[in-house]
Motif scaffolding. Sequence first.
Motif, PDB file in Angstrom:
ATOM      1  N   HIS A  36       0.853  -1.191   0.000  1.00  0.00           N
ATOM      2  CA  HIS A  36       0.000   0.000   0.000  1.00  0.00           C
ATOM      3  C   HIS A  36       0.884   1.234   0.000  1.00  0.00           C
ATOM      4  O   HIS A  36       1.946   1.236   0.609  1.00  0.00           O
ATOM      5  CB  HIS A  36      -0.904  -0.017   1.234  1.00  0.00           C
ATOM      6  CG  HIS A  36      -2.041   0.920   1.109  1.00  0.00           C
ATOM      7  ND1 HIS A  36      -1.924   2.256   1.419  1.00  0.00           N
ATOM      8  CD2 HIS A  36      -3.311   0.740   0.672  1.00  0.00           C
ATOM      9  CE1 HIS A  36      -3.088   2.847   1.180  1.00  0.00           C
ATOM     10  NE2 HIS A  36      -3.942   1.941   0.738  1.00  0.00           N
ATOM     11  N   SER A  66      -4.459  -1.494   3.447  1.00  0.00           N
ATOM     12  CA  SER A  66      -3.788  -2.770   3.722  1.00  0.00           C
ATOM     13  C   SER A  66      -4.295  -3.448   4.992  1.00  0.00           C
ATOM     14  O   SER A  66      -3.709  -4.429   5.444  1.00  0.00           O
ATOM     15  CB  SER A  66      -2.281  -2.539   3.825  1.00  0.00           C
ATOM     16  OG  SER A  66      -2.008  -1.629   4.875  1.00  0.00           O
ATOM     17  N   THR A  68      -4.605  -2.245   8.266  1.00  0.00           N
ATOM     18  CA  THR A  68      -3.933  -1.981   9.550  1.00  0.00           C
ATOM     19  C   THR A  68      -4.938  -1.922  10.701  1.00  0.00           C
ATOM     20  O   THR A  68      -4.734  -2.527  11.757  1.00  0.00           O
ATOM     21  CB  THR A  68      -3.137  -0.653   9.483  1.00  0.00           C
ATOM     22  OG1 THR A  68      -2.394  -0.619   8.264  1.00  0.00           O
ATOM     23  CG2 THR A  68      -2.189  -0.503  10.661  1.00  0.00           C
ATOM     24  N   ASP A  84     -12.693  -1.140   0.996  1.00  0.00           N
ATOM     25  CA  ASP A  84     -11.782  -0.380   0.133  1.00  0.00           C
ATOM     26  C   ASP A  84     -12.238  -0.579  -1.310  1.00  0.00           C
ATOM     27  O   ASP A  84     -12.751  -1.626  -1.677  1.00  0.00           O
ATOM     28  CB  ASP A  84     -10.314  -0.811   0.298  1.00  0.00           C
ATOM     29  CG  ASP A  84      -9.364   0.298  -0.117  1.00  0.00           C
ATOM     30  OD1 ASP A  84      -8.788   0.978   0.773  1.00  0.00           O
ATOM     31  OD2 ASP A  84      -9.201   0.521  -1.341  1.00  0.00           O
ATOM     32  N   ILE A 141     -11.694   8.143  -4.224  1.00  0.00           N
ATOM     33  CA  ILE A 141     -11.949   9.539  -3.842  1.00  0.00           C
ATOM     34  C   ILE A 141     -10.823  10.467  -4.307  1.00  0.00           C
ATOM     35  O   ILE A 141     -11.064  11.611  -4.693  1.00  0.00           O
ATOM     36  CB  ILE A 141     -12.219   9.637  -2.320  1.00  0.00           C
ATOM     37  CG1 ILE A 141     -13.621   9.055  -2.074  1.00  0.00           C
ATOM     38  CG2 ILE A 141     -12.117  11.076  -1.808  1.00  0.00           C
ATOM     39  CD1 ILE A 141     -14.056   8.988  -0.642  1.00  0.00           C
TER      40      ILE A 141
HETATM   41  C1  SAM Z   1      -5.060   6.689   3.350  1.00  0.00           C
HETATM   42  S1  SAM Z   1      -5.439   5.183   2.547  1.00  0.00           S
HETATM   43  C2  SAM Z   1      -5.752   4.102   3.915  1.00  0.00           C
HETATM   44  C3  SAM Z   1      -4.529   3.321   4.336  1.00  0.00           C
HETATM   45  C4  SAM Z   1      -4.776   2.384   5.524  1.00  0.00           C
HETATM   46  N1  SAM Z   1      -5.012   3.150   6.725  1.00  0.00           N
HETATM   47  C5  SAM Z   1      -3.606   1.430   5.739  1.00  0.00           C
HETATM   48  O1  SAM Z   1      -3.005   1.435   6.827  1.00  0.00           O
HETATM   49  O2  SAM Z   1      -3.265   0.688   4.798  1.00  0.00           O
HETATM   50  C6  SAM Z   1      -7.044   5.504   1.878  1.00  0.00           C
HETATM   51  C7  SAM Z   1      -7.686   4.323   1.144  1.00  0.00           C
HETATM   52  O3  SAM Z   1      -8.993   4.746   0.704  1.00  0.00           O
HETATM   53  C8  SAM Z   1      -9.310   3.956  -0.439  1.00  0.00           C
HETATM   54  N2  SAM Z   1     -10.474   4.584  -1.120  1.00  0.00           N
HETATM   55  C9  SAM Z   1     -10.496   5.660  -1.941  1.00  0.00           C
HETATM   56  N3  SAM Z   1     -11.756   5.938  -2.327  1.00  0.00           N
HETATM   57  C10 SAM Z   1     -12.567   5.030  -1.724  1.00  0.00           C
HETATM   58  C11 SAM Z   1     -13.987   4.800  -1.694  1.00  0.00           C
HETATM   59  N4  SAM Z   1     -14.841   5.567  -2.411  1.00  0.00           N
HETATM   60  N5  SAM Z   1     -14.464   3.775  -0.950  1.00  0.00           N
HETATM   61  C12 SAM Z   1     -13.624   2.967  -0.238  1.00  0.00           C
HETATM   62  N6  SAM Z   1     -12.271   3.131  -0.232  1.00  0.00           N
HETATM   63  C13 SAM Z   1     -11.753   4.150  -0.951  1.00  0.00           C
HETATM   64  C14 SAM Z   1      -8.015   3.933  -1.227  1.00  0.00           C
HETATM   65  O4  SAM Z   1      -7.978   2.858  -2.146  1.00  0.00           O
HETATM   66  C15 SAM Z   1      -6.965   3.828  -0.099  1.00  0.00           C
HETATM   67  O5  SAM Z   1      -6.587   2.483   0.094  1.00  0.00           O
END
Ligand code: SAM
Length: 234
Positions: A36, A66, A68, A84, A141
């Motif tokens: 990720h 991922s 977490t 996700d 998003i």
């Molecule tokens: C900041 S990352 C999160 C990382 C996570 N906290 C980790 O430790 O791996 C934000 C996540 O939101 C997902 N995402 C973006 N748009 C989304 C949506 N409409 N619905 C669900 N997930 C979405 C992305 O694919 C990304 O994996």
Amino acid sequence: MTKHNLEWFSSVWHINTVNPWLSKYNVKTHDVVEGHVCPYPEELVFRLVTLFSKKGDYVLDPFCGSGTTNYAALSLFRKTIGYDIEKRYINIAKERCNNRGRFICGSSTDMEECYSNSIQLCVTSPPYLSLKKYSDNPDSIGNAKDPYKLLKEVFEEVYRVLKKGGYFCMNVGGVPDGHGGMTTFPHDMIYMCLDMGFKFKHTIVWDKGVFLNDWNIHQCRMRENHEFVWVFEK
Ligand SMILES: C[S@@+](CC[C@H](N)C(=O)[O-])C[C@H]1O[C@@H](n2cnc3c(N)ncnc32)[C@H](O)[C@@H]1O
């Protein structure tokens, strides 16, 4: 209380950030595997799950990446659900959690799998607008023309599924405005959540440690090395 580090009860937490490149290194095969782009540290979530939920409670992450949050929740004997939009992240999360917990590949703007008023705690880190490229999926998003509209839809869903008295811990960090300044993105998220009925309870400042190569004392250039965790209550 004695088991816990006293820092947990202060409002500044010192936790080294996760190096995404290290997290892509597979120690067994010595390959750099696809991971990720920006996982948050397990320690951050361990503390939040311990402080704001009990054994057996449900912990949700609408942007689980991922996994977490889900991994930490399961390790602390909570039940867990993760959403996700990206299939490959869902696969990483499932593997990391040994196929325990429930994972849904789809947009968390609609979490129909979750009953209203059923979840004790939501811990998440939303996409920081378009700061990181997670995928080419147009529903991601980070790729949306109006990300605030979609974030609002997700947080309204979080409000619906949380129990009364349940907590919502949102990790957000600074987003440059592209003109040498910073946007108010993290703070806008507070007003967005207040508007939909959440009570704003606490601020935790997450000090991510120092990146030496980003510090240039001669040019007086600083890089933000902190993020926030906003804690809301329904
Ligand atoms: C900041 S990352 C999160 C990382 C996570 N906290 C980790 O430790 O791996 C934000 C996540 O939101 C997902 N995402 C973006 N748009 C989304 C949506 N409409 N619905 C669900 N997930 C979405 C992305 O694919 C990304 O994996």
